[in-house]
Each structure stands twice: as C-alpha cells, then as structure tokens.
Enzyme design. Structure first.
Site, PDB file in Angstrom:
ATOM      1  N   LYS A  22       0.832  -1.221   0.000  1.00 17.29           N
ATOM      2  CA  LYS A  22       0.000   0.000   0.000  1.00 17.29           C
ATOM      3  C   LYS A  22       0.861   1.264   0.000  1.00 17.29           C
ATOM      4  CE  LYS A  22      -1.715   1.626   3.990  1.00 17.29           C
ATOM      5  NZ  LYS A  22      -1.588   3.046   4.302  1.00 17.29           N
ATOM      6  N   ASN A  23       1.871   1.292   0.864  1.00 19.81           N
ATOM      7  CA  ASN A  23       2.654   2.521   1.012  1.00 19.81           C
ATOM      8  C   ASN A  23       3.607   2.765  -0.152  1.00 19.81           C
ATOM      9  OD1 ASN A  23       1.384   3.275   3.338  1.00 19.81           O
ATOM     10  ND2 ASN A  23       2.832   2.205   4.678  1.00 19.81           N
ATOM     11  N   CYS A 117      -4.048   7.615   9.748  1.00 14.33           N
ATOM     12  CA  CYS A 117      -4.270   7.042  11.073  1.00 14.33           C
ATOM     13  C   CYS A 117      -3.893   8.021  12.179  1.00 14.33           C
ATOM     14  CB  CYS A 117      -3.417   5.778  11.221  1.00 14.33           C
ATOM     15  SG  CYS A 117      -4.102   4.394  10.314  1.00 14.33           S
ATOM     16  N   ARG A 122       1.647  14.576  12.490  1.00 20.16           N
ATOM     17  CA  ARG A 122       2.180  14.272  11.159  1.00 20.16           C
ATOM     18  C   ARG A 122       2.270  15.583  10.374  1.00 20.16           C
ATOM     19  NH1 ARG A 122      -0.419   8.522   9.269  1.00 20.16           N
ATOM     20  NH2 ARG A 122       1.600   8.236   8.299  1.00 20.16           N
ATOM     21  N   ASP A 307       5.805   0.740  11.510  1.00 20.47           N
ATOM     22  CA  ASP A 307       4.565   0.076  11.096  1.00 20.47           C
ATOM     23  C   ASP A 307       4.473  -1.373  11.577  1.00 20.47           C
ATOM     24  OD1 ASP A 307       3.557   2.282   9.906  1.00 20.47           O
ATOM     25  OD2 ASP A 307       3.763   1.599   7.846  1.00 20.47           O
ATOM     26  N   ARG A 399      -8.049  -0.592   5.702  1.00 23.45           N
ATOM     27  CA  ARG A 399      -7.312   0.431   4.940  1.00 23.45           C
ATOM     28  C   ARG A 399      -6.024  -0.162   4.375  1.00 23.45           C
ATOM     29  NH1 ARG A 399      -6.511   5.912   7.975  1.00 23.45           N
ATOM     30  NH2 ARG A 399      -5.363   6.079   6.051  1.00 23.45           N
TER      31      ARG A 399
HETATM   32  C1  UD1 Z   1       6.035   6.616   8.080  1.00 21.51           C
HETATM   33  C2  UD1 Z   1       7.155   5.601   8.058  1.00 21.51           C
HETATM   34  C3  UD1 Z   1       7.023   4.795   6.813  1.00 21.51           C
HETATM   35  C4  UD1 Z   1       5.635   4.187   6.759  1.00 21.51           C
HETATM   36  C5  UD1 Z   1       4.570   5.292   6.900  1.00 21.51           C
HETATM   37  C6  UD1 Z   1       3.152   4.770   6.920  1.00 21.51           C
HETATM   38  C7  UD1 Z   1       9.420   5.996   8.925  1.00 21.51           C
HETATM   39  C8  UD1 Z   1      10.653   6.818   8.826  1.00 21.51           C
HETATM   40  N1  UD1 Z   1       8.432   6.317   8.089  1.00 21.51           N
HETATM   41  O1  UD1 Z   1       6.140   7.412   6.914  1.00 21.51           O
HETATM   42  O2  UD1 Z   1       7.998   3.783   6.764  1.00 21.51           O
HETATM   43  O3  UD1 Z   1       5.459   3.552   5.550  1.00 21.51           O
HETATM   44  O4  UD1 Z   1       4.806   5.996   8.106  1.00 21.51           O
HETATM   45  O5  UD1 Z   1       2.751   4.358   8.168  1.00 21.51           O
HETATM   46  O6  UD1 Z   1       9.344   5.079   9.712  1.00 21.51           O
HETATM   47  N2  UD1 Z   1       7.970  14.580  10.086  1.00 21.51           N
HETATM   48  C9  UD1 Z   1       8.153  15.917  10.352  1.00 21.51           C
HETATM   49  N3  UD1 Z   1       7.849  16.805   9.368  1.00 21.51           N
HETATM   50  C10 UD1 Z   1       7.395  16.435   8.145  1.00 21.51           C
HETATM   51  C11 UD1 Z   1       7.230  15.064   7.881  1.00 21.51           C
HETATM   52  C12 UD1 Z   1       7.523  14.164   8.879  1.00 21.51           C
HETATM   53  O7  UD1 Z   1       8.564  16.296  11.449  1.00 21.51           O
HETATM   54  O8  UD1 Z   1       7.167  17.313   7.292  1.00 21.51           O
HETATM   55  C13 UD1 Z   1       8.270  13.597  11.131  1.00 21.51           C
HETATM   56  C14 UD1 Z   1       7.066  12.752  11.551  1.00 21.51           C
HETATM   57  O9  UD1 Z   1       6.284  13.392  12.528  1.00 21.51           O
HETATM   58  C15 UD1 Z   1       7.728  11.502  12.049  1.00 21.51           C
HETATM   59  C16 UD1 Z   1       8.969  11.374  11.149  1.00 21.51           C
HETATM   60  O10 UD1 Z   1       9.200  12.675  10.614  1.00 21.51           O
HETATM   61  O11 UD1 Z   1       8.165  11.677  13.364  1.00 21.51           O
HETATM   62  C17 UD1 Z   1       8.819  10.390  10.026  1.00 21.51           C
HETATM   63  O12 UD1 Z   1       7.664  10.722   9.296  1.00 21.51           O
HETATM   64  P1  UD1 Z   1       7.467  10.273   7.802  1.00 21.51           P
HETATM   65  O13 UD1 Z   1       8.512   9.304   7.397  1.00 21.51           O
HETATM   66  O14 UD1 Z   1       7.249  11.470   6.970  1.00 21.51           O
HETATM   67  O15 UD1 Z   1       6.105   9.570   7.926  1.00 21.51           O
HETATM   68  P2  UD1 Z   1       5.450   8.849   6.788  1.00 21.51           P
HETATM   69  O16 UD1 Z   1       5.836   9.341   5.471  1.00 21.51           O
HETATM   70  O17 UD1 Z   1       4.017   8.901   7.132  1.00 21.51           O
END
Ligand code: UD1
Length: 431
Positions: A22-23, A117, A122, A307, A399
């Site tokens: 999915k991701n 979620c 985020r 995850d 999801r």
């Molecule tokens: C994260 C997971 C990813 C997983 C996805 C879905 C990690 C590094 N990433 O990705 O493997 O597929 O969830 O569940 O494990 N952050 C900021 N500012 C931003 C963006 C992110 O501070 O603009 C922070 C987030 O709060 C978090 C970290 O960076 O603490 C990692 O976030 P990110 O990798 O962007 O999250 P996802 O892309 O959702």
C-alpha cells in the site's frame, strides 16, 4: 458496525500470499499525475486507501480504468490541478503525494491537510521545505496547503532534510522529476517504497539515481512516457502474518515477498525464539508459541519499522519475561496497548517507551481498533488467546490489509467477519 470475531488459541499452518505494498502504491499512483501518457500499475492492493486515492484522481479529471482487481490503467492527461476534493483527501495521508506531483507537472498544487491514522503529529514542514527549495511559495488557506512556483515551474536545487521522512522524500522526488535542472536530496529516506517510486519513475523516463541510499539525485527531464509497472510486495503485511504465527505457534510460509525487506523483522523474530527460513521469494516462520522477551526500537529503514511496532507489541504479550519497545517515529503509537490491557496484558507506557511483562494468560474481550497497525495488533492478540474476542473499527484494518479474515482462515484460524445486519435484512432494506 462490522466486527471481526476470533476464537483464538489455534496454531496457524499453511501458506499465505502477500499483496502489493500500500505505502508504495500510493506514491506511484500519484506519480502518474506527472505523466501525460497512460500507465498500467499491476499488483495494486485492493484496499480502501487505494480506492479513495483512485477516486480522487477520477474526480480531478484523470481516466482511471480497472483492468483487474489488482491492475489499473491511469491516464492523467486531462487532470485539472488543485481540484482534489477535501472530503476524500482528508481520509488518507497518501493524498499528500498529490502536492509534489501536481506541483511537479503544473507548477502549482493545492491539497487539503491530509488525514490518515491517528498515530501522532504528522506535520508537513519538511515537505514544504523541499517545495520551497525548488522555488515554491507555500500557503495554508481554507484548510488546504497551496504550493505555487514563483517562476511557473520547479527549479532544481539542493534539499537537506534534518529528519528522515518517507513522505517528504517522496514528495521531493515527485516535485523535481520535471524540474529545470538537477536536484540533490540529502538525508533521504531509504525505505523500499522510495526505491519503488524511483524505479517506476525511471521506467517512465525520469533520471533518478541513489534511491535506497541517503543521497538521491534527480536530473529534471522535459516529460515522461507511459509504462507498465508492478508494485513491490508489502513487507508490513508479510511481517504481520510472521508475527501472528510466532505468537500462536505453527508453521507458515509467507510467499511473494522480498526477504531482504524483512531482515529487521526476521532477525527480531529469531531473537524472540521463532525460526525463520529464507527462500528466494518466500520466508517460512516456525514457532512453538513459546517466545522470550526482546527489546524493540523503531527506526527509519533499514531499522525496525514503526509500522510493525504494534504487531510485535501484541506478540510480546505472549513471550516469557520482560520486553521493551521504544517508538522513535510517531508520538502516539501506543493506543493499542489500552485495548490489550483489557485482555489482561501487562503493558506500561511511559512517553515513547512501553514495557511489557509477558506470559500472563489473556482472556478474550471486546476491542476497538483506532488505527491500521493497532488493529492488526488486536487481531494477533486475539488469535493467540484461548477465548473469544470481538474487534470493532475494522474499517481501519481494511485500509491496509486485503482479505485479512480470509487469509487467516486459510491458515486455520477460527475467525469471521460479521455485520450487524444479516444478508436477509440487507436484501429487504434494498428492495
Ligand atoms: C512513516 C514511516 C514509513 C511508513 C509510513 C506509513 C518511517 C521513517 N516512516 O512514513 O515507513 O510507511 O509511516 O505508516 O518510519 N515529520 C516531520 N515533518 C514532516 C514530515 C515528517 O517532522 O514534514 C516527522 C514525523 O512526525 C515523524 C517522522 O518525521 O516523526 C517520520 O515521518 P514520515 O517518514 O514522513 O512519515 P510517513 O511518510 O508517514
């Protein structure tokens, strides 16, 4: 309200085939926005987040044609930028990839603050930092983030992320593929889904090097061409079944996987006492169900994935001794532990640390899934408990897991999905 009902306590045996990730599929589908020709994407997981994203593209004017349940043809030639409907984009975090893709092709994008979620903050500050480096102004207006290039199109640049972010890395790639010049992304995420996005875009004519390392280079090209592409297998879906069999005991071969992506998961399962045998495109997990406590620390890839944290949290309730979990990625990812406590699990959470005293006999309980992976954790806990549990909030689980009930039933689990209406009641209501 739909429910999953599990009579747990049986070991799992057999084979389970893993679907597309999915991701990885979410950014690849959004990447089609950069392309004026049609792309066929295979191995798409038929889960609700993907359906919602495809609906968003259709609403924006793209042609989206289902070829099979797992294949879709997407042609974004006539897509109109900045028109993604808020009520759909709000439903999933993956809609944030439209920001980079629309900005990359049209020089402007507008998407409502994405949902997803409830696992903690985020933010989008790193995404905005990347867009700004490529020459954009970013503004929050009426619940949407608007990104607009000062010169009409993105201009290649150097981007440094002070924190590893999968989402921001994908958006930086999407925004720079058609940019004027070369973009360098430093401290990039190395997740397999970032590699998949780059491989897909390169198959469409992009020039991206370094994906899978922490420095990615993108040489801007004039335009992309169509291609046919198959999404990589879902390492988190695979890991979930691996943790389930470790907890219940049994022997399950998880097929259609890339074992390299599962190294962190396999190594932690072995440390806990399960046996993992690795083949070319499968892994076999064997467990007596007698596990021992271990320590887990979530980290960006190739570290242990956030995850997979909740599923291991559930599994470790059945491991003798003390386990600890440190969650370094998201600040609110222990909500599932309240539900497991209702089953009698001994879990103490302090900030981003959880301590699990395993081995107590759990009892079945009514459980509520608040998020995708937390819901999967409840399924694992219920499978390994010799009692009946009823899980609600299964729209969250669906999801990201296609046919989880059917796949577990095929492995011998006593599990069923029920709606509160009988088929006869639905027939009467619709006639
Ligand atoms: C994260 C997971 C990813 C997983 C996805 C879905 C990690 C590094 N990433 O990705 O493997 O597929 O969830 O569940 O494990 N952050 C900021 N500012 C931003 C963006 C992110 O501070 O603009 C922070 C987030 O709060 C978090 C970290 O960076 O603490 C990692 O976030 P990110 O990798 O962007 O999250 P996802 O892309 O959702």
């Amino acid at each position: 309200m739909e429910q999953i009902i599990i009579n747990g306590g049986s070991p799992l045996y057999g084979n389970v085939s893993i679907g597309g990730m999915k991701n990885a599929a979410l950014p690849v589908i959004c990447a089609c926005v950069l392309n004026e020709e049609a792309c066929v994407i295979d191995n798409i997981p038929p889960v609700s987040d993907i359906e919602t994203l495809l609906e968003i593209l259709s609403t924006m004017g793209a042609s989206v044609r289902r070829l099979t349940k797992y294949s879709v043809e997407i042609n974004c030639k006539n897509l109109v930028p900045c028109t993604s409907p808020m009520e759909l984009a709000n439903k999933l975090r993956g809609s944030s990839y439209l920001l980079g893709a629309e900005f990359g092709r049209f020089g402007k994008s507008s998407v409502s603050h994405p949902g997803g979620c409830s696992i903690g903050a985020r933010p989008l500050d790193l995404h905005m930092k990347a867009f700004e480096a490529l020459g954009a102004d970013c503004t929050h207006r009426n619940g949407r983030l608007e990104v607009e290039a000062e010169n009409g199109r993105p201009v290649g640049s150097s981007i440094y992320f002070d924190k590893v972010s999968v989402g921001a890395t994908a958006n930086a790639i999407l925004a720079s593929v058609l940019a004027d010049g070369i973009t360098t992304i430093d401290n990039a995420a190395r997740e397999p889904h970032i590699v998949d996005l780059a491989v897909f875009l390169n198959a469409c004519g992009a020039i991206i090097t370094g994906a899978g390392t922490s420095v990615i280079k993108v040489k801007g090209v004039e335009k992309l061409h169509g291609c046919r592409y198959s999404i990589i297998p879902d390492m988190i879906e695979a890991g979930t079944y691996m943790a389930a069999v470790a907890a219940t005991g049994g022997r399950v071969t998880v097929t259609n996987v890339i074992p390299k992506h599962l190294e962190a998961i396999s190594s932690k399962l072995e440390e806990a006492g399960a046996t993992v045998t690795v083949g070319d495109d499968f892994v076999t997990v064997e467990s007596t169900g007698k596990l021992k406590g271990i320590n887990i620390v979530t980290q960006p890839y190739p570290g242990f994935a956030t995850d997979m944290q909740a599923q291991f949290g559930a599994m470790l309730c059945f491991a003798a001794g003390t386990s600890t979990i440190t969650e370094n990625i998201f600040n609110s990812r222990f909500q599932y532990t309240d539900e497991l406590s209702k089953m009698g699990a001994d879990i103490k959470v302090d900030g981003n640390h959880a301590t699990i005293i395993g081995g107590a006999k759990l009892s079945g309980a009514p459980l509520m899934s608040h998020d995708l992976r937390g819901g999967a954790a409840m399924v694992i806990a219920a499978l390994a408990t010799e009692d009946t549990s009823v899980i609600e909030g299964i729209d969250k689980i669906e999801r990201g897991y296609h046919n989880i009930v059917g796949k577990l039933r095929d492995l011998g689990a006593n599990i069923q999905k029920k709606t509160s209406y009988t088929d006869e009641q639905i027939r009467v209501a619709f006639n």
